[in-house]
Scaffold this active site. Structure first.
Site, PDB file in Angstrom:
ATOM      1  N   HIS A 171      30.637  12.826 -61.865  1.00 15.61           N
ATOM      2  CA  HIS A 171      30.778  11.942 -60.716  1.00 15.61           C
ATOM      3  C   HIS A 171      29.898  12.384 -59.560  1.00 15.61           C
ATOM      4  CE1 HIS A 171      33.567   9.840 -57.625  1.00 15.61           C
ATOM      5  NE2 HIS A 171      32.703   8.994 -58.110  1.00 15.61           N
ATOM      6  N   GLU A 173      26.518  13.550 -58.012  1.00 17.65           N
ATOM      7  CA  GLU A 173      25.116  13.447 -58.383  1.00 17.65           C
ATOM      8  C   GLU A 173      24.364  14.761 -58.204  1.00 17.65           C
ATOM      9  OE1 GLU A 173      23.200  10.507 -56.033  1.00 17.65           O
ATOM     10  OE2 GLU A 173      23.637  11.484 -54.115  1.00 17.65           O
ATOM     11  N   ALA A 220      35.631  18.023 -69.861  1.00 16.74           N
ATOM     12  CA  ALA A 220      35.871  19.121 -68.923  1.00 16.74           C
ATOM     13  C   ALA A 220      36.139  18.634 -67.503  1.00 16.74           C
ATOM     14  CB  ALA A 220      34.675  20.079 -68.921  1.00 16.74           C
ATOM     15  N   LYS A 266      48.336  26.248 -66.731  1.00 17.42           N
ATOM     16  CA  LYS A 266      49.245  25.650 -65.744  1.00 17.42           C
ATOM     17  C   LYS A 266      49.912  24.387 -66.274  1.00 17.42           C
ATOM     18  CE  LYS A 266      46.932  27.725 -61.783  1.00 17.42           C
ATOM     19  NZ  LYS A 266      46.173  28.673 -62.614  1.00 17.42           N
ATOM     20  N   ASN A 303      42.738  31.505 -66.302  1.00 11.78           N
ATOM     21  CA  ASN A 303      41.734  31.540 -65.241  1.00 11.78           C
ATOM     22  C   ASN A 303      40.383  32.007 -65.769  1.00 11.78           C
ATOM     23  OD1 ASN A 303      43.389  31.253 -62.501  1.00 11.78           O
ATOM     24  ND2 ASN A 303      44.585  32.466 -63.931  1.00 11.78           N
ATOM     25  N   VAL A 304      39.335  31.369 -65.284  1.00 12.64           N
ATOM     26  CA  VAL A 304      37.982  31.823 -65.609  1.00 12.64           C
ATOM     27  C   VAL A 304      37.351  32.419 -64.364  1.00 12.64           C
ATOM     28  CG1 VAL A 304      37.490  30.384 -67.606  1.00 12.64           C
ATOM     29  CG2 VAL A 304      37.161  29.443 -65.332  1.00 12.64           C
ATOM     30  N   LEU A 305      36.713  33.553 -64.544  1.00 12.47           N
ATOM     31  CA  LEU A 305      36.103  34.253 -63.426  1.00 12.47           C
ATOM     32  C   LEU A 305      34.797  33.590 -63.024  1.00 12.47           C
ATOM     33  CD1 LEU A 305      36.833  37.764 -64.847  1.00 12.47           C
ATOM     34  CD2 LEU A 305      37.634  36.991 -62.623  1.00 12.47           C
ATOM     35  N   SER A 307      34.571  30.628 -61.498  1.00 13.31           N
ATOM     36  CA  SER A 307      34.648  29.176 -61.383  1.00 13.31           C
ATOM     37  C   SER A 307      34.833  28.785 -59.921  1.00 13.31           C
ATOM     38  CB  SER A 307      35.814  28.632 -62.209  1.00 13.31           C
ATOM     39  OG  SER A 307      37.043  29.113 -61.703  1.00 13.31           O
ATOM     40  N   THR A 328      49.643  36.348 -52.587  1.00 15.70           N
ATOM     41  CA  THR A 328      50.932  35.670 -52.467  1.00 15.70           C
ATOM     42  C   THR A 328      52.106  36.593 -52.785  1.00 15.70           C
ATOM     43  OG1 THR A 328      50.661  34.871 -54.734  1.00 15.70           O
ATOM     44  CG2 THR A 328      50.008  33.381 -52.942  1.00 15.70           C
TER      45      THR A 328
END
Length: 466
Positions: A171, A173, A220, A266, A303-305, A307, A328
């Site tokens: 989405h 450009e 993705a 998640k 989780n990907v490092l 990203s 947290t």
């Protein structure tokens, strides 16, 4: 006071680093010497102090306080070994990008801060690119979210196996332009199509599929930011659930061979809108597999490092700026994997699907976020006691520990290296109920949207009542 600095590496990259450091007086570094496994290096007046294996000895004997790792081609295991020594001795440590990043991501030879990705303690999975090539060399492959962290890396990995055509759909450009431009430099065998489209627009998707006839789809594209989706429920449903439905429907109608959706931990027992919308997307994909000749599957990981939105760069920025590090909860832990490894395993899973699976990537043991912060502090050369860590409280719906399998996925079977599959399938009758939400969510209030969303994915919405 100048920092006594050691350069690891004696090649062209190290010479570049040496020139940069000596010219820039603001860097405040005194280059004490060089380590390299070759004995014939020539780095002006800087002495060769030993081989790479001498790092620990030289740090002690030369009172080194700062290390620059300047070997872009160094293999991952050796790089991590050296960085662990630097962390142990609390060296201020900076590195050049790895060689593949310089080539694929257009990075210049600029020292950057060490990230946790450099020292993550796991042996990464490697694809058999020749074997993948036999599967994709005559295929047209479409990747949604192709400009994003995972989508773009999937395209890079696929290019090594020379598919006939890659359709880079997204989405935004700017990101699609960048990945298209980057891939154009890699090989000339693969036809590249830059396609600006929104997965929420079914008619536009249909046009793309009719024109290009993709054989394999990697999905993705998604909204993944947890707090933002709590405040934008309609958009989470529209993009993550309705968009997936649109894409699955168009893939089915146009006879796509394989459809692979990227999901997240998640989505397991979701407690957030983002997680629930991704769990609904998982169900949609599995339900389409019941009635379609297309093989639909899901690949789920944590989780990907590196990203977009990753918290690790934020921690490092806070440490370097001498700000309190905000966490947290002290017991917070997460599964971590690098973007390249996750992307390789997604591709591998797509090669072995029989349809209907939720593949779950083996991400090793969960890692305590406090340990991540401590390692980052060590690699800035600061004492852990000097960095303030502020606990700000768990956000709405956030879990202290994430899970990779749902309770209904009773059998966890390893079917390939680092790829597991859980058995648990929705019933076709569920699709009609899901369709109710997808058709009418815009006419609901946020509270109604959440209630129905969580009901449809059979998750507890009690966090809202705390």
């Amino acid at each position: 006071m100048l920092k006594r600095t050691l350069i690891i590496g004696g090649g062209e990259a190290a010479q570049y680093v040496f020139r940069t450091v000596t010219k820039d007086r603001q860097m405040s570094h005194e280059i004490v010497g060089v380590l390299d496994d070759k004995s014939d290096i020539n780095l002006q007046a800087v002495p060769l102090l030993g081989a790479l294996s001498d790092l620990e000895r030289v740090i002690t004997s030369e009172a080194i306080t700062s290390v620059f790792l300047a070997i872009p081609s160094l293999e991952t295991s050796k790089r991590k070994q050296l960085l662990e020594i630097c962390r142990k001795h609390k060296m201020e440590t900076k590195v050049l990008p790895a060689l593949q990043d310089i080539h694929s991501k257009k990075e210049i030879l600029t020292l950057r801060a060490v990230s946790y990705q450099d020292i993550i303690e796991r042996t990464e999975f490697e694809l058999d690119y020749q074997k993948i090539e036999t599967e994709v060399s005559n295929k047209t492959i479409l990747i949604t979210g192709a400009g994003g962290s995972i989508g773009s890396e999937i395209t890079r990995q696929l290019m090594k196996s020379h598919p006939k055509k890659l359709i880079l759909l997204g989405h935004g450009e700017a990101s699609i332009y960048e990945i298209h431009r980057e891939l154009q430099k890699l090989n000339h065998k693969t036809e590249l199509i830059a396609c600006i489209a929104d997965i929420q627009n079914e008619q536009r998707l249909a046009e793309v599929f009719i024109e290009h006839c993709p054989d394999i789809v990697y999905h993705a594209a998604a909204h993944k930011h947890v707090p933002l989706m709590e405040q934008n429920v309609a958009e989470a449903i529209a993009n993550n659930a309705k968009g997936t439905f649109n894409l699955a429907k168009v893939s089915h109608v146009n006879g796509v061979e394989k459809f692979v959706m990227i999901s997240t931990d998640k989505a397991v027992k979701p407690t957030t809108v983002m997680g629930a919308s991704k769990r609904m997307a998982e169900k949609i994909v599995q339900l389409f597999n019941h009635t379609s000749e297309t093989l639909f599957c899901v690949v789920r990981f944590g989780n990907v490092l590196g990203s977009s939105g990753s918290v690790v760069p934020l921690f490092y920025e806070q440490i370097c700026n001498e700000e309190p590090v905000t966490l947290t909860h002290p017991d917070m832990e997460r599964y971590f994997m690098t973007i390249p490894e996750a992307s390789k395993l997604v591709i591998q899973a797509s090669m072995i699907t029989n349809g209907g699976e939720i593949f779950v990537l083996d991400m090793g043991d969960p890692i305590k976020i406090m340990d991540v912060i401590h390692k980052l502090i060590d690699l800035t050369g600061r004492n852990r006691e000097s960095v303030q860590i502020t606990f700000i409280g768990i956000r709405q719906g956030e879990k202290v520990q994430e899970e990779l399998f749902g309770s209904d996925e009773k059998v966890h079977v390893q079917i390939f290296e680092k790829i597991l599959v859980g058995e648990g399938h929705p019933q076709p009758s569920e699709l009609a109920n899901i369709q109710v939400l997808l058709d009418s969510y815009m006419d609901m209030t946020d509270k109604q949207r959440k209630e129905l969303l969580f009901e449809l994915v059979e998750a507890d919405w009690s966090y809202e009542k705390i």
